[in-house]
Design an enzyme around this catalytic site. Structure first.
Site, PDB file in Angstrom:
ATOM      1  N   THR A  38     -43.970  46.779  11.947  1.00 39.20           N
ATOM      2  CA  THR A  38     -42.586  46.920  11.360  1.00 39.20           C
ATOM      3  C   THR A  38     -41.454  47.294  12.585  1.00 39.20           C
ATOM      4  OG1 THR A  38     -42.620  49.164  11.213  1.00 39.20           O
ATOM      5  CG2 THR A  38     -43.539  48.215   9.296  1.00 39.20           C
ATOM      6  N   ILE A  62     -51.526  47.587   5.461  1.00 34.92           N
ATOM      7  CA  ILE A  62     -52.522  48.326   4.811  1.00 34.92           C
ATOM      8  C   ILE A  62     -52.756  48.233   3.532  1.00 34.92           C
ATOM      9  CG2 ILE A  62     -52.542  50.475   6.665  1.00 34.92           C
ATOM     10  CD1 ILE A  62     -50.925  52.212   4.459  1.00 34.92           C
ATOM     11  N   ALA A  84     -50.760  54.822   9.921  1.00 35.83           N
ATOM     12  CA  ALA A  84     -49.813  53.864   9.532  1.00 35.83           C
ATOM     13  C   ALA A  84     -48.857  54.433   8.476  1.00 35.83           C
ATOM     14  CB  ALA A  84     -50.131  52.321   8.991  1.00 35.83           C
ATOM     15  N   THR A 136     -47.965  65.371   8.053  1.00 36.02           N
ATOM     16  CA  THR A 136     -46.970  66.143   8.936  1.00 36.02           C
ATOM     17  C   THR A 136     -46.902  67.388   8.171  1.00 36.02           C
ATOM     18  OG1 THR A 136     -44.573  66.281   8.903  1.00 36.02           O
ATOM     19  CG2 THR A 136     -45.533  64.902   7.240  1.00 36.02           C
ATOM     20  N   ASP A 137     -46.197  68.352   9.129  1.00 39.02           N
ATOM     21  CA  ASP A 137     -46.045  69.689   8.511  1.00 39.02           C
ATOM     22  C   ASP A 137     -44.695  69.579   7.580  1.00 39.02           C
ATOM     23  OD1 ASP A 137     -43.760  69.118  10.184  1.00 39.02           O
ATOM     24  OD2 ASP A 137     -43.817  70.876  11.291  1.00 39.02           O
ATOM     25  N   GLU A 138     -44.064  68.462   7.420  1.00 40.10           N
ATOM     26  CA  GLU A 138     -42.877  68.226   6.383  1.00 40.10           C
ATOM     27  C   GLU A 138     -43.517  68.237   5.151  1.00 40.10           C
ATOM     28  OE1 GLU A 138     -39.784  65.791   7.591  1.00 40.10           O
ATOM     29  OE2 GLU A 138     -40.659  65.551   9.542  1.00 40.10           O
ATOM     30  N   TYR A 162     -39.613  61.085   2.430  1.00 40.50           N
ATOM     31  CA  TYR A 162     -40.467  60.911   3.421  1.00 40.50           C
ATOM     32  C   TYR A 162     -41.547  61.887   3.138  1.00 40.50           C
ATOM     33  CZ  TYR A 162     -43.079  61.748   7.676  1.00 40.50           C
ATOM     34  OH  TYR A 162     -43.933  61.904   8.693  1.00 40.50           O
ATOM     35  N   LYS A 166     -45.428  61.494   2.119  1.00 41.41           N
ATOM     36  CA  LYS A 166     -46.711  61.980   2.724  1.00 41.41           C
ATOM     37  C   LYS A 166     -47.417  62.852   1.940  1.00 41.41           C
ATOM     38  CE  LYS A 166     -47.637  61.056   6.374  1.00 41.41           C
ATOM     39  NZ  LYS A 166     -48.638  60.042   6.973  1.00 41.41           N
TER      40      LYS A 166
HETATM   41  P1  NAD Z   1     -44.061  55.329  13.840  1.00 38.99           P
HETATM   42  O1  NAD Z   1     -43.139  55.089  12.767  1.00 38.99           O
HETATM   43  O2  NAD Z   1     -43.667  55.313  15.112  1.00 38.99           O
HETATM   44  O3  NAD Z   1     -45.225  54.217  13.579  1.00 38.99           O
HETATM   45  C1  NAD Z   1     -45.723  53.596  12.561  1.00 38.99           C
HETATM   46  C2  NAD Z   1     -46.560  52.523  12.453  1.00 38.99           C
HETATM   47  O4  NAD Z   1     -47.041  52.099  11.477  1.00 38.99           O
HETATM   48  C3  NAD Z   1     -46.036  51.320  13.380  1.00 38.99           C
HETATM   49  O5  NAD Z   1     -46.580  50.712  14.353  1.00 38.99           O
HETATM   50  C4  NAD Z   1     -45.852  50.240  12.209  1.00 38.99           C
HETATM   51  O6  NAD Z   1     -45.708  48.912  12.180  1.00 38.99           O
HETATM   52  C5  NAD Z   1     -47.015  50.575  11.124  1.00 38.99           C
HETATM   53  N1  NAD Z   1     -46.864  50.475   9.617  1.00 38.99           N
HETATM   54  C6  NAD Z   1     -45.994  50.867   8.846  1.00 38.99           C
HETATM   55  N2  NAD Z   1     -46.103  50.317   7.644  1.00 38.99           N
HETATM   56  C7  NAD Z   1     -47.188  49.685   7.777  1.00 38.99           C
HETATM   57  C8  NAD Z   1     -48.204  48.991   7.017  1.00 38.99           C
HETATM   58  N3  NAD Z   1     -47.738  48.857   5.654  1.00 38.99           N
HETATM   59  N4  NAD Z   1     -49.353  48.649   7.004  1.00 38.99           N
HETATM   60  C9  NAD Z   1     -49.634  48.607   8.550  1.00 38.99           C
HETATM   61  N5  NAD Z   1     -48.808  49.206   9.233  1.00 38.99           N
HETATM   62  C10 NAD Z   1     -47.898  49.701   8.955  1.00 38.99           C
HETATM   63  O7  NAD Z   1     -44.694  56.476  13.506  1.00 38.99           O
HETATM   64  P2  NAD Z   1     -45.341  57.808  14.187  1.00 38.99           P
HETATM   65  O8  NAD Z   1     -44.311  58.684  14.679  1.00 38.99           O
HETATM   66  O9  NAD Z   1     -46.198  57.189  15.273  1.00 38.99           O
HETATM   67  O10 NAD Z   1     -46.327  58.430  13.115  1.00 38.99           O
HETATM   68  C11 NAD Z   1     -47.531  58.196  12.791  1.00 38.99           C
HETATM   69  C12 NAD Z   1     -48.247  58.972  11.719  1.00 38.99           C
HETATM   70  O11 NAD Z   1     -47.887  60.263  12.046  1.00 38.99           O
HETATM   71  C13 NAD Z   1     -47.489  58.913  10.544  1.00 38.99           C
HETATM   72  O12 NAD Z   1     -48.265  59.008   9.400  1.00 38.99           O
HETATM   73  C14 NAD Z   1     -46.408  60.063  10.463  1.00 38.99           C
HETATM   74  O13 NAD Z   1     -46.030  60.510   9.101  1.00 38.99           O
HETATM   75  C15 NAD Z   1     -47.381  60.949  11.262  1.00 38.99           C
HETATM   76  N6  NAD Z   1     -46.583  62.290  11.781  1.00 38.99           N
HETATM   77  C16 NAD Z   1     -45.502  62.032  12.633  1.00 38.99           C
HETATM   78  C17 NAD Z   1     -44.887  62.914  13.473  1.00 38.99           C
HETATM   79  C18 NAD Z   1     -44.051  62.664  14.495  1.00 38.99           C
HETATM   80  O14 NAD Z   1     -43.368  63.576  14.805  1.00 38.99           O
HETATM   81  N7  NAD Z   1     -43.618  61.371  14.783  1.00 38.99           N
HETATM   82  C19 NAD Z   1     -45.423  64.297  12.974  1.00 38.99           C
HETATM   83  C20 NAD Z   1     -46.421  64.456  12.302  1.00 38.99           C
HETATM   84  C21 NAD Z   1     -47.154  63.587  11.590  1.00 38.99           C
HETATM   85  P1  TYD Z   2     -36.020  63.899  13.934  1.00 45.53           P
HETATM   86  O1  TYD Z   2     -36.637  63.549  15.037  1.00 45.53           O
HETATM   87  O2  TYD Z   2     -35.535  62.916  13.063  1.00 45.53           O
HETATM   88  O3  TYD Z   2     -37.460  64.613  12.971  1.00 45.53           O
HETATM   89  P2  TYD Z   2     -37.656  65.280  11.602  1.00 45.53           P
HETATM   90  O4  TYD Z   2     -36.441  65.184  10.624  1.00 45.53           O
HETATM   91  O5  TYD Z   2     -38.645  64.763  10.819  1.00 45.53           O
HETATM   92  O6  TYD Z   2     -37.998  66.937  11.828  1.00 45.53           O
HETATM   93  O7  TYD Z   2     -35.173  65.132  13.900  1.00 45.53           O
HETATM   94  C1  TYD Z   2     -35.412  66.279  14.527  1.00 45.53           C
HETATM   95  C2  TYD Z   2     -34.292  67.474  14.351  1.00 45.53           C
HETATM   96  O8  TYD Z   2     -33.320  66.862  14.909  1.00 45.53           O
HETATM   97  C3  TYD Z   2     -33.817  67.362  12.835  1.00 45.53           C
HETATM   98  O9  TYD Z   2     -33.502  68.813  12.537  1.00 45.53           O
HETATM   99  C4  TYD Z   2     -32.554  66.606  12.663  1.00 45.53           C
HETATM  100  C5  TYD Z   2     -32.159  66.562  13.973  1.00 45.53           C
HETATM  101  N1  TYD Z   2     -31.370  65.509  14.452  1.00 45.53           N
HETATM  102  C6  TYD Z   2     -30.159  65.351  14.850  1.00 45.53           C
HETATM  103  O10 TYD Z   2     -29.366  66.584  14.988  1.00 45.53           O
HETATM  104  N2  TYD Z   2     -29.467  64.299  15.412  1.00 45.53           N
HETATM  105  C7  TYD Z   2     -30.058  63.187  15.214  1.00 45.53           C
HETATM  106  O11 TYD Z   2     -29.432  62.102  15.540  1.00 45.53           O
HETATM  107  C8  TYD Z   2     -31.322  63.186  15.005  1.00 45.53           C
HETATM  108  C9  TYD Z   2     -31.973  61.644  14.696  1.00 45.53           C
HETATM  109  C10 TYD Z   2     -32.047  64.417  14.467  1.00 45.53           C
END
Ligand code: NAD
Ligand code: TYD
Length: 357
Positions: A38, A62, A84, A136-138, A162, A166
């Site tokens: 994506t 997936i 994913a 996620t913690d969310e 979101y 999850k």
């Molecule tokens: P990201 O958005 O950077 O990457 C998501 C990946 O999944 C991409 O490579 C995308 O191409 C792939 N993808 C999306 N839809 C798909 C599908 N239908 N089939 C196959 N592949 C698909 O996300 P991320 O930040 O690397 O997060 C990865 C995982 O960790 C997620 O499940 C997210 O909920 C979880 N997570 C993220 C954070 C964070 O801070 N980023 C924190 C806690 C948990």
């Molecule tokens: P984000 O990185 O989107 O993670 P999450 O919402 O999943 O925790 O955002 C982190 C925090 O930063 C959240 O409180 C929203 C805030 N934020 C801004 O203030 N400005 C921005 O442009 C973005 C993307 C996030």
């Protein structure tokens, strides 16, 4: 069937790519990386693995059950690590459909095909198998200023599409353990930062805007609190769960780095040598969770994991990474990114009398 390979989903995204790179550096087992590519999936994140026989890239969804079945039968993995997902809250506010499709329906498809394949094996093989779901913690909702951090028993209270998608996936994963005995494990982690994060999330967006001298859009009063963990620490925690985690269990992951967003933005300004006058307070995200914080005592005590990165140093290194990887930064900010940026920030910034570009 060799039972030595693993399947990773979403391994071209931010956390997945860090995990894949870390895995290939330390393990000999083949890794099959199923990713739909994506907007968030980027083959550039995996460039050094292009010719590695240990990394097999499978482009696909997936939710494509035939493809998932084929990969399971062909590679006979000993584990699946499921990253994913659609992962950005702001995008889920604009359009929740993909979140339901991938995070819920897609996770269901993956679980169901995995179960059907897994049930064909002898009990000893079934016992060895692992399905690690990365969450996620969310899912736990929002904390008040004096509430204790989330633990593994905190009730779910997701507030964004979101987080709700999850949470639904977490419930399905749990149910597949309790109903069918599939050896699933769930990790719920706090906000990640580090190399390869797509610049829609707070830290990379602020770094790239600061470097370019563009406005830094801070939502609301900027006093929303997130608990930051370096992506490499998260990946090591997932590895620890894969090796030593108990099937059916949930592990919270966090590094005890709670910071208000404004503090993070000021740190980034300091590291990039920019002036705080770049900050713009813009209208808030709807349903914005005030505070997240993780209690990670269980994984620390039971699996001996602990984070290696301090936040100040980790953030400074992350700024350096973005400065040193300008080509990557330019490529990910494609025309699709510019469209997203305009939709998310254009009106918000103009409302503040500023220039959105
Ligand atoms: P990201 O958005 O950077 O990457 C998501 C990946 O999944 C991409 O490579 C995308 O191409 C792939 N993808 C999306 N839809 C798909 C599908 N239908 N089939 C196959 N592949 C698909 O996300 P991320 O930040 O690397 O997060 C990865 C995982 O960790 C997620 O499940 C997210 O909920 C979880 N997570 C993220 C954070 C964070 O801070 N980023 C924190 C806690 C948990
Ligand atoms: P984000 O990185 O989107 O993670 P999450 O919402 O999943 O925790 O955002 C982190 C925090 O930063 C959240 O409180 C929203 C805030 N934020 C801004 O203030 N400005 C921005 O442009 C973005 C993307 C996030």
């Amino acid at each position: 069937m060799t039972q030595t390979s693993i399947i990773v989903t979403g391994g071209a995204g931010f956390i997945g790519a860090n995990f894949v790179r870390q895995w290939i550096a330390h393990e000999s087992a083949t890794l099959i990386n199923l990713d739909k590519l994506t907007y968030a999936g980027n083959p550039e994140n995996l460039r050094p693995l292009k010719d590695s026989p240990a990394h097999v890239f499978a482009h696909g969804d997936i939710g494509n059950r035939e493809l998932v079945r084929h990969l399971l039968e062909r590679h006979g993995p000993r584990a699946i690590v499921h990253f994913a997902a659609e992962s950005h809250v702001d995008r889920s506010v604009h359009g929740p459909t993909e979140f339901v499709q991938t995070n819920i329906v897609g996770t269901f498809a993956l679980l169901e095909e995995t179960r059907l394949w897994w049930e064909k094996h002898a009990p000893s093989k079934r016992e060895e198998f692992r399905f690690v779901h990365v969450s996620t913690d969310e899912v736990f909702g929002s904390l008040g200023p004096n509430d204790p951090p989330f633990n593994e028993s905190t009730p779910f209270a997701p507030n964004s599409p979101y987080a709700a998608s999850k949470a639904a996936a977490d419930h399905l994963v749990r149910a597949y353990h309790h109903t069918y005995g599939l050896p699933t494990l769930i990790v719920n982690c706090s906000n990640n930062y580090g190399p390869f994060q797509f610049p829609e999330k707070l830290i990379p967006l602020m770094i790239l805007n600061a470097v370019d001298g563009k406005p830094l859009p801070v939502y609301g009063d900027g006093m929303y609190v997130r608990d930051w963990i370096h992506v490499e620490d998260h990946c090591e925690a997932i590895d620890a769960v894969l090796i030593g985690g108990k099937p059916g269990e949930v592990y919270n992951i966090g590094a005890e780095n709670e910071r208000p967003n404004l503090d993070v933005v000021h740190e980034i300004l300091r590291h990039t040598g920019r002036d705080p006058s770049l900050i713009r307070y813009v209208p808030d995200r709807p349903g914005h969770d005030r505070r997240y914080a993780m209690n990670a005592r269980k994984i620390r005590e039971e699996l001996g994991w602990k984070p290696r990165h301090g936040f100040e140093r980790g953030l400074a290194d992350t700024v350096t990474w973005y400065l040193q990887n300008q080509t990557w930064c330019q490529r990910v900010r494609s025309s699709a990114y510019r469209d997203y940026y305009e939709r998310q920030y254009g009106a918000r910034l103009r409302q503040q009398g500023g220039d959105a570009t």
